[in-house]
Design an enzyme around this catalytic site. Structure first.
Site, PDB file in Angstrom:
ATOM      1  N   GLY A 172       0.812  -1.223   0.000  1.00 21.34           N
ATOM      2  CA  GLY A 172       0.000   0.000   0.000  1.00 21.34           C
ATOM      3  C   GLY A 172       0.836   1.259   0.000  1.00 21.34           C
ATOM      4  O   GLY A 172       2.025   1.228  -0.324  1.00 21.34           O
ATOM      5  N   ALA A 173       0.187   2.393   0.369  1.00 25.41           N
ATOM      6  CA  ALA A 173       0.807   3.717   0.262  1.00 25.41           C
ATOM      7  C   ALA A 173       1.338   3.856  -1.168  1.00 25.41           C
ATOM      8  O   ALA A 173       2.529   4.093  -1.403  1.00 25.41           O
ATOM      9  CB  ALA A 173       1.907   3.914   1.295  1.00 25.41           C
TER      10      ALA A 173
ATOM     11  N   HIS B 248       4.306   1.774  -8.055  1.00 28.29           N
ATOM     12  CA  HIS B 248       3.350   0.654  -7.982  1.00 28.29           C
ATOM     13  C   HIS B 248       2.457   0.637  -9.227  1.00 28.29           C
ATOM     14  O   HIS B 248       2.172  -0.411  -9.787  1.00 28.29           O
ATOM     15  CB  HIS B 248       2.445   0.793  -6.749  1.00 28.29           C
ATOM     16  CG  HIS B 248       3.164   0.739  -5.434  1.00 28.29           C
ATOM     17  ND1 HIS B 248       3.345   1.843  -4.643  1.00 28.29           N
ATOM     18  CD2 HIS B 248       3.743  -0.291  -4.775  1.00 28.29           C
ATOM     19  CE1 HIS B 248       4.002   1.490  -3.546  1.00 28.29           C
ATOM     20  NE2 HIS B 248       4.250   0.216  -3.600  1.00 28.29           N
TER      21      HIS B 248
ATOM     22  N   GLY C   1       9.024  -4.903  -8.753  1.00 24.71           N
ATOM     23  CA  GLY C   1       9.811  -3.750  -9.165  1.00 24.71           C
ATOM     24  C   GLY C   1      11.298  -3.953  -8.931  1.00 24.71           C
ATOM     25  O   GLY C   1      11.704  -4.577  -7.947  1.00 24.71           O
TER      26      GLY C   1
ATOM     27  N   LYS D  86      13.168  -1.713  -7.992  1.00 29.19           N
ATOM     28  CA  LYS D  86      13.476  -0.913  -6.802  1.00 29.19           C
ATOM     29  C   LYS D  86      13.928  -1.814  -5.639  1.00 29.19           C
ATOM     30  O   LYS D  86      14.829  -1.474  -4.888  1.00 29.19           O
ATOM     31  CB  LYS D  86      12.224  -0.114  -6.445  1.00 29.19           C
ATOM     32  CG  LYS D  86      12.126   0.411  -5.057  1.00 29.19           C
ATOM     33  CD  LYS D  86      12.995   1.618  -4.886  1.00 29.19           C
ATOM     34  CE  LYS D  86      12.802   2.323  -3.567  1.00 29.19           C
ATOM     35  NZ  LYS D  86      12.532   1.492  -2.444  1.00 29.19           N
ATOM     36  N   ASP D  87      13.252  -2.963  -5.498  1.00 26.28           N
ATOM     37  CA  ASP D  87      13.611  -3.911  -4.437  1.00 26.28           C
ATOM     38  C   ASP D  87      14.287  -5.112  -5.096  1.00 26.28           C
ATOM     39  O   ASP D  87      13.737  -6.213  -5.110  1.00 26.28           O
ATOM     40  CB  ASP D  87      12.352  -4.327  -3.669  1.00 26.28           C
ATOM     41  CG  ASP D  87      11.669  -3.127  -3.053  1.00 26.28           C
ATOM     42  OD1 ASP D  87      12.026  -2.755  -1.937  1.00 26.28           O
ATOM     43  OD2 ASP D  87      10.793  -2.530  -3.717  1.00 26.28           O
TER      44      ASP D  87
ATOM     45  N   SER E 240       7.265   4.530  -0.785  1.00 22.75           N
ATOM     46  CA  SER E 240       6.222   4.919   0.170  1.00 22.75           C
ATOM     47  C   SER E 240       6.834   5.677   1.342  1.00 22.75           C
ATOM     48  O   SER E 240       6.163   6.435   2.030  1.00 22.75           O
ATOM     49  CB  SER E 240       5.510   3.671   0.697  1.00 22.75           C
ATOM     50  OG  SER E 240       5.087   2.879  -0.384  1.00 22.75           O
TER      51      SER E 240
END
Ligand code: AMP
Length: 284
Positions: A31-32, A37, A149, A151-152, A188
């Site tokens: 979330g957030a 996302h 993603g 990103k991770d 987030s």
């Protein structure tokens, strides 16, 4: 858009759609939501007949309970964003839905070296908790495709291994990191930064670009790390790690010819907010 909270309800929907020949894509999140996302949702929508997004803040992957409590949960805003982006299903389980109190089965997934390096080293237990929740979510949603993603990256690499180890019939797609205009990777956690720090945090990206150039020019990892740390400390940031690793095994590498995929990853504290980022040096 359907919002399912109970496992039985989402499984019923999935079963019906699969019977109609739908191809189901899945985007797990905590979330957030932000544009990062939504880029996963977009990729999923392009390739699948139905898109499921889960929002679940997984307590098992937070080694720092304060971080778990402080994790942003703007659920109304998230649902609005998902509705506007045209997803078919949002899965919003409670902790008991994912970890039934009467269940006695745990998943003993050992991510090997991945669990003891970088995020694994600085966040003990994080990856076994993450792998367990993703495995449980995959069992519930049985997707054809899974979107994650870059990103991770370490998380992606561990799930790639999990899917391969368990021979899961899931097509895993890696989506590029979406960045703010400054270069700062969207996260987030960025909302917890002051405006000034958020601007300055673009340095993390700039220094990853420098690290990439230096590595390609043949500088040693030690030298690159020293340069990276010095540049960030000068800005009063607190870098935690910077590693150059094999994208598959996550073991440290020293040279360009040592692995098929090479990635430079880092974690940096900015105003006590822990930010991670990475850049692929070889083998996109
Ligand atoms: P999270 O909600 O942080 O667990 O992230 C859910 C998914 O969104 C993960 O696969 C992340 O890698 C991905 N994600 C988070 N931030 C970004 C970003 N800036 N660009 C692309 N994907 C992202």
């Amino acid at each position: 858009m359907f919002i399912f909270k109970r496992v039985a309800h989402i499984q019923d929907w999935i079963q019906k759609r699969k019977a109609e020949g739908w191809n189901i894509g899945f985007v797990p999140t905590m979330g957030a939501l932000h544009k990062g996302h939504l880029s996963l949702v977009e990729a999923c929508k392009q390739n699948c007949d139905g898109t499921i997004v889960s929002i679940f803040v997984n307590p098992k992957q937070f080694n720092d309970k304060k971080d778990l409590v402080n994790y942003p949960r703007p659920i109304e805003r998230d649902l609005k964003m998902l509705f506007e982006s045209g997803v078919e299903v949002v899965f919003l389980p409670e902790v008991e839905d994912i970890y039934p109190p009467d269940s006695s089965t745990t998943i003993d997934f050992d991510p090997g070296v991945a669990a003891t390096t970088m995020e694994g080293k600085f966040r003990p237990g994080h990856f076994s908790g993450m792998a367990e929740v993703v495995y449980r979510l995959l069992n519930i949603t049985t997707p054809d495709c899974l979107y994650m993603g870059q990103k991770d990256f370490q998380q992606f690499s561990i799930i790639r291994k999990l899917i391969s180890d368990f021979k899961l019939p899931i097509n895993l797609e890696l989506c590029p990191t979406i960045r703010e205009e400054s270069g700062l990777a969207m996260s987030s956690r960025n909302v917890r930064l002051s405006e000034q720090a958020r601007e300055k945090a673009a340095m993390i990206y700039a220094n990853l670009v420098e690290a990439k150039k230096s590595f390609q020019a043949g500088k040693s990892v030690e030298e690159i790390r020293a340069q990276f740390f010095a540049a960030l400390i000068q800005e009063q940031f607190n870098p935690e790690y910077m590693e150059v690793v094999d994208g598959y095994t996550l073991a440290a590498v020293e040279q360009m010819n040592q692995a098929e995929q090479i990635v430079v990853c880092c974690a940096v504290f900015v105003e006590e907010v822990r930010l991670i980022d990475n850049m692929v040096l070889k083998g996109e």
